[in-house]
Design a protein around this motif. Structure first.
Motif, PDB file in Angstrom:
ATOM      1  N   UNK A 124       0.804  -1.215   0.000  1.00 29.98           N
ATOM      2  CA  UNK A 124       0.000   0.000   0.000  1.00 29.98           C
ATOM      3  C   UNK A 124       0.840   1.269   0.000  1.00 29.98           C
ATOM      4  N   UNK A 125       2.161   1.092   0.041  1.00 29.94           N
ATOM      5  CA  UNK A 125       3.054   2.258   0.065  1.00 29.94           C
ATOM      6  C   UNK A 125       2.908   3.108  -1.195  1.00 29.94           C
ATOM      7  N   UNK A 126       2.822   2.481  -2.350  1.00 30.92           N
ATOM      8  CA  UNK A 126       2.670   3.240  -3.593  1.00 30.92           C
ATOM      9  C   UNK A 126       1.415   4.102  -3.563  1.00 30.92           C
ATOM     10  N   UNK A 127       0.332   3.541  -3.057  1.00 30.45           N
ATOM     11  CA  UNK A 127      -0.914   4.301  -2.931  1.00 30.45           C
ATOM     12  C   UNK A 127      -0.711   5.483  -1.997  1.00 30.45           C
ATOM     13  N   UNK A 128      -0.043   5.259  -0.877  1.00 29.92           N
ATOM     14  CA  UNK A 128       0.206   6.350   0.066  1.00 29.92           C
ATOM     15  C   UNK A 128       1.051   7.456  -0.570  1.00 29.92           C
ATOM     16  N   UNK A 129       2.063   7.082  -1.336  1.00 22.95           N
ATOM     17  CA  UNK A 129       2.897   8.084  -2.002  1.00 22.95           C
ATOM     18  C   UNK A 129       2.086   8.919  -2.991  1.00 22.95           C
ATOM     19  N   UNK A 130       1.287   8.250  -3.815  1.00 25.46           N
ATOM     20  CA  UNK A 130       0.498   8.976  -4.817  1.00 25.46           C
ATOM     21  C   UNK A 130      -0.561   9.833  -4.134  1.00 25.46           C
ATOM     22  N   UNK A 131      -1.197   9.312  -3.095  1.00 26.00           N
ATOM     23  CA  UNK A 131      -2.175  10.122  -2.368  1.00 26.00           C
ATOM     24  C   UNK A 131      -1.515  11.346  -1.736  1.00 26.00           C
ATOM     25  N   UNK A 132      -0.284  11.180  -1.233  1.00 26.56           N
ATOM     26  CA  UNK A 132       0.450  12.334  -0.703  1.00 26.56           C
ATOM     27  C   UNK A 132       0.675  13.351  -1.818  1.00 26.56           C
ATOM     28  N   UNK A 133       1.108  12.877  -2.990  1.00 23.81           N
ATOM     29  CA  UNK A 133       1.401  13.784  -4.111  1.00 23.81           C
ATOM     30  C   UNK A 133       0.145  14.526  -4.556  1.00 23.81           C
ATOM     31  N   UNK A 134      -0.987  13.858  -4.578  1.00 26.08           N
ATOM     32  CA  UNK A 134      -2.244  14.512  -4.951  1.00 26.08           C
ATOM     33  C   UNK A 134      -2.618  15.569  -3.915  1.00 26.08           C
ATOM     34  N   UNK A 135      -2.512  15.223  -2.641  1.00 24.64           N
ATOM     35  CA  UNK A 135      -2.827  16.180  -1.579  1.00 24.64           C
ATOM     36  C   UNK A 135      -1.887  17.384  -1.620  1.00 24.64           C
ATOM     37  N   UNK A 136      -0.602  17.144  -1.832  1.00 17.55           N
ATOM     38  CA  UNK A 136       0.360  18.249  -1.919  1.00 17.55           C
ATOM     39  C   UNK A 136       0.060  19.111  -3.145  1.00 17.55           C
ATOM     40  N   UNK A 137      -0.343  18.497  -4.240  1.00 16.27           N
ATOM     41  CA  UNK A 137      -0.704  19.253  -5.448  1.00 16.27           C
ATOM     42  C   UNK A 137      -1.883  20.171  -5.157  1.00 16.27           C
ATOM     43  N   UNK A 138      -2.873  19.657  -4.469  1.00 17.98           N
ATOM     44  CA  UNK A 138      -4.013  20.495  -4.082  1.00 17.98           C
ATOM     45  C   UNK A 138      -3.544  21.647  -3.184  1.00 17.98           C
ATOM     46  N   UNK A 139      -2.702  21.321  -2.218  1.00 15.45           N
ATOM     47  CA  UNK A 139      -2.189  22.341  -1.293  1.00 15.45           C
ATOM     48  C   UNK A 139      -1.442  23.444  -2.044  1.00 15.45           C
ATOM     49  N   UNK A 140      -0.769  23.065  -3.143  1.00 18.28           N
ATOM     50  CA  UNK A 140      -0.026  24.026  -3.959  1.00 18.28           C
ATOM     51  C   UNK A 140      -0.929  24.779  -4.946  1.00 18.28           C
ATOM     52  N   UNK A 141      -2.227  24.493  -4.939  1.00 18.41           N
ATOM     53  CA  UNK A 141      -3.165  25.193  -5.811  1.00 18.41           C
ATOM     54  C   UNK A 141      -3.273  24.621  -7.212  1.00 18.41           C
ATOM     55  N   UNK A 142      -2.814  23.407  -7.400  1.00 15.10           N
ATOM     56  CA  UNK A 142      -2.885  22.791  -8.730  1.00 15.10           C
ATOM     57  C   UNK A 142      -4.322  22.389  -9.065  1.00 15.10           C
TER      58      UNK A 142
END
Length: 150
Positions: free
Chosen positions: A98-116
């Motif tokens: 499940x690590x890959x899912x956690x990494x991608x979910x982190x990247x999506x959340x960070x993208x949202x945080x950055x206003x993407x």
């Protein structure tokens, strides 16, 4: 299993990152874990660019996953900012955890945080398992990608 930490990559993480990049059929043809100098120079360039987020996942003081997130302001899509996810790797010992899912979910959340407004990635055409993984996470194979080796 201990807690996972997803954090910015540090120069000391470079050997572990390069080892993961080299540990697959495509990476073993193009990566050179015995010569870290080009990776160290690249890391310096990444660290100097505020739109670059080289990232690692750490468990038990060991780097077990990595990705690079890049934030790109743009004019298209009404001036949308997009994020690009690159170089996603999970250590062989952690695949299926499940690590890959956690990494991608982190990247999506960070993208949202950055206003993407959009997150995109490419995956080599030969990586059928990765394609299923990304589709399961909501990505769609909406474009055809092209590369030109320089």
């Amino acid at each position: 299993m201990s807690d996972l930490e997803i954090r910015p990559a540090a120069p000391s993480d470079i050997p572990a990152i390069v080892a993961m990049l080299a540990h697959d059929p495509l990476g073993e043809q193009r990566e050179s874990p015995d010569d870290l100098a080009p990776y160290e120079a690249a890391f310096e360039r990444l660290a100097a660019d505020p739109n670059q987020y080289p990232t690692v996942a750490v468990r038990d003081n060991r780097v077990v996953g990595t990705l690079q997130l890049t934030v790109i302001p743009g004019l298209s899509r009404r001036g949308a900012t997009r994020a690009v996810i690159e170089a996603v790797r999970v250590h062989a010992d952690e695949r299926g955890s499940g690590l890959g899912t956690q990494l991608i979910e982190w990247a999506i959340a960070e993208s949202r945080r950055q206003g993407c407004q959009l997150v995109q990635l490419t995956s080599d055409i030969s990586r059928a398992d990765a394609h299923r993984f990304y589709e399961r996470l909501g990505f769609t194979a909406s474009h055809v990608g092209f590369k030109l080796q320089l």
